[in-house]
Design a protein around this motif. Sequence first.
Motif, short mmCIF file in Angstrom:
data_model
loop_
_atom_site.label_atom_id
_atom_site.label_comp_id
_atom_site.label_asym_id
_atom_site.label_seq_id
_atom_site.Cartn_x
_atom_site.Cartn_y
_atom_site.Cartn_z
N GLN A 15 12.98 11.33 4.57
CA GLN A 15 13.44 9.96 4.40
C GLN A 15 12.35 9.06 3.84
OE1 GLN A 15 14.72 8.61 8.27
NE2 GLN A 15 12.97 9.52 9.32
N GLU B 195 12.10 7.44 1.17
CA GLU B 195 12.52 6.21 0.50
C GLU B 195 12.91 5.11 1.48
OE1 GLU B 195 12.03 6.05 -2.68
OE2 GLU B 195 11.37 8.14 -2.60
N SER B 196 13.11 5.47 2.74
CA SER B 196 13.63 4.46 3.69
C SER B 196 12.65 4.08 4.79
CB SER B 196 14.93 4.98 4.32
OG SER B 196 14.69 6.20 5.03
N ILE B 197 11.46 4.71 4.85
CA ILE B 197 10.52 4.38 5.92
C ILE B 197 9.32 3.63 5.35
CG2 ILE B 197 11.19 6.42 7.26
CD1 ILE B 197 8.50 7.69 6.40
N ASP B 198 8.67 2.89 6.24
CA ASP B 198 7.41 2.21 5.89
C ASP B 198 6.28 3.22 6.11
OD1 ASP B 198 5.09 0.70 5.73
OD2 ASP B 198 5.97 -1.05 6.70
#
Length: 821
Positions: free
Chosen positions: A662, A664-667
Amino acid sequence: MKKIKHSKATLGGKASNLAQLEDLGYEVPAWLVIDSSYSEVYHNHNNPSQAIDDLRLDERLSSTFGSDYKTKIYAVRSSAIDEDGYQLSFAGMYTSLLTVAYPDLSDAIIAVWKSVQSDHILEYRKRHGLSHNTSIAVIIQEMVKSDTSGVAFGLNPVSGNYNERIISTVKGLGDQLVSGQVSGDTYTIIDGQIDIQLEISKSDKPLLSEQQIREIDDVLTVVEDHYGSPQDVEFTYCNERLYLLQTRPVTAVRQPLDTLWDNSNIIESYPGITMPLTFSFIQKMYQGVYVQLVRLLGVSAKTIQANADIFSHTLGHVRGRVYYNLKHWYRMLALVPGYRLNAQYMETMMGVRERFETEDLPKTSKSIALIKVVVMIVKMLLIQITLPWRRRRFVTTLQPILQSYQEMDISQLSSTELVRLYQAYETSVLIKWKAPLVNDFFSMIWFGLLKKHCESLSTNNLNLHNDLLCGSRDIISVEPIRRTIAIVDEIKESQKYTQLFEINDPIHIWQSLKYKEYIELKTNIDLYLQDFGERCVGELKLETVSYTQQPSSYIKVLLNYLQSGVSKETLSGELDLQLRESAEEEVKSALQYKPFKRVVFYTILSKARDLVSNRENLRYERTKAFGVVRKLFTGLGLALLREGRLDHFRYVFFLNLEDLAQLESIDIKATIAKQKALYRKYSSEQVPADRFWTPGNDFSDKYIFTPDRNIQFEGDLTGIGCCPGVVQAKVRVITHPNEVDSLNGEILVTMSTDPGWVTLFPSAGGIIVQRGSLLSHSAIVSREMGIPCIVSAEGVTRQLKTGDEVLMDGSTGAIKLLNHA
């Protein structure tokens, strides 16, 4: 003793309870308390000397313990305001120290003060909605000479049954009982009736008399009446006199210590701190390959699915270190028909010291169990027959895939493309690992059979089974040494090569090798790196920088060999063959008039030799496969750096596989910052015990640390002898082979080794390893090199210090300390 007021606000919960126990008329070992105001001075002014001076400690000690206070031994315990309370106990969380001598009291007091700032305390307070508080009182208590110690519960702490009282006892001090390291004798009191369960193998006589059990039962009644709730009371008997050490409410039903963690052989592959990306990767790999193995051995897909949690958690990540979850390992093995037949062989392979008994295994009728065992035996025979073919097919299938990935240019791929590339590689290679696993499985069985048959010959050679495995000359683990020594000899024979290496700068030497005059040497080094560039210290840890990635590190190895005088004469020569021939003569003599037994024995020996050799060789294929993963994840780190999502490309190893899925969706930076802080803390903490019990996955301090770390070395140490030879020399205790360039005949003492350590072996007079088994890497390679070796020498890295002189016997495993450094 002067009566102490029960002011919990300044004395803390533990000291207040001690004072109340004395008021109830019970005998408590002499004690004093340093109130919490002094800890505030320490924390607010950050001046340990001032805080200690303000105590006027000697005056207090003399007043409480008498004029001979300097000769006594003390316990120094925490006593926080909210410790040992009705809602929260903080049990085992603050620092408490036993067997503290007078000169060490000041340091012990400071250690208790400092513990209020520890991360686990801050997290515990936050989780339970408590504000931060640096106030803590300190108890100094004289330690009495304990004959028997224990813990008594006013209710059953496991079931919560108020009609049962539980007393657990051990000989001597009770710290091992409280920590969960040993179980001790257990006494259950139900309606006045006493049931006694003795600790297995310790004694056939209870530690407590019936009168003493009744005495403690009365204590539980009185303190429960006083406090208004069932109590958890620690006690000790000295010369038949009962002393109470502390009491606190039973705040909750305690989880049983039901999970056993052990880092035996796995510490060879994953020494020290292992990063999150590596752990998440190997956890998935272990799950996949062992599902394949048990499926081959006759376990149905339905059964595997029903036990999915077992396969996904065969490993644990304890403060950044990798451990076997033996509860799940045994339960996994128990799914295979004939579990009891195979368990002992698995223990030999893994190097575990004590069986974990699984009590809740699925039950089947004897007839069905027999049918399953017969079916499994037939399957195993078929697999055994086809194993050579399986191994050849595995290697021939693997090589072109590895080569394609090794030659692939990934420098310009995006992070998304690299994650997909890894996933494709995982599918094509890493989940098709049946042949090495099957070989491992059979090697542990045939090696176990060989050992058992050697013992039945009644020879005087305790190392017979090891000697018979020497001299194979086909184990790839030794090949890097032979190849490296050949390169070293090439350098010695050339003046221009020798002059180049006199520079003694690995980076400069590597850069200079590109010139035409060094082309032959460069070609041989390149060939070595092509074949063995991933064979390095920590080679299965993805965060390790391999020789392939940093060739100057290998140049340093060559420099070390040159400077320490290592040459082909350093190797064992014919010693391994001599050991083998001598062992074969012993077997021949023992079986001279036993033709049937001779046929059986040599069949077992042939199988064991083949499987053990191939076990090492197939493991090297794993090393190369992991090398590709290292390349892909390093490339991913560089891609994320180019994309501005990482501050350093090596920070990628703080992520895990779930994060990669993931991206693209985590910091990413926030995730890494959190992990970096956590791993800094892990690096500063003491190392968890080699083996410990926990309730589930609770890795609290009170479970994972062994209380005997400071036991002094008395008498001799012992381990498992792996390669014969008696050596008298000084020891060198090291944690990483890069700590020294050469051992110059000293005995290498370390916690564990992996294949990357072999570059140090030729300069060692002997090898002593704290962990490992007869099938571990150090055992196998030392036999091939003829270096006396002992493994599984429990406690050796704590008990021996660099410079100590010892006498080691690689046959018997005996280690005798001759002189301290």
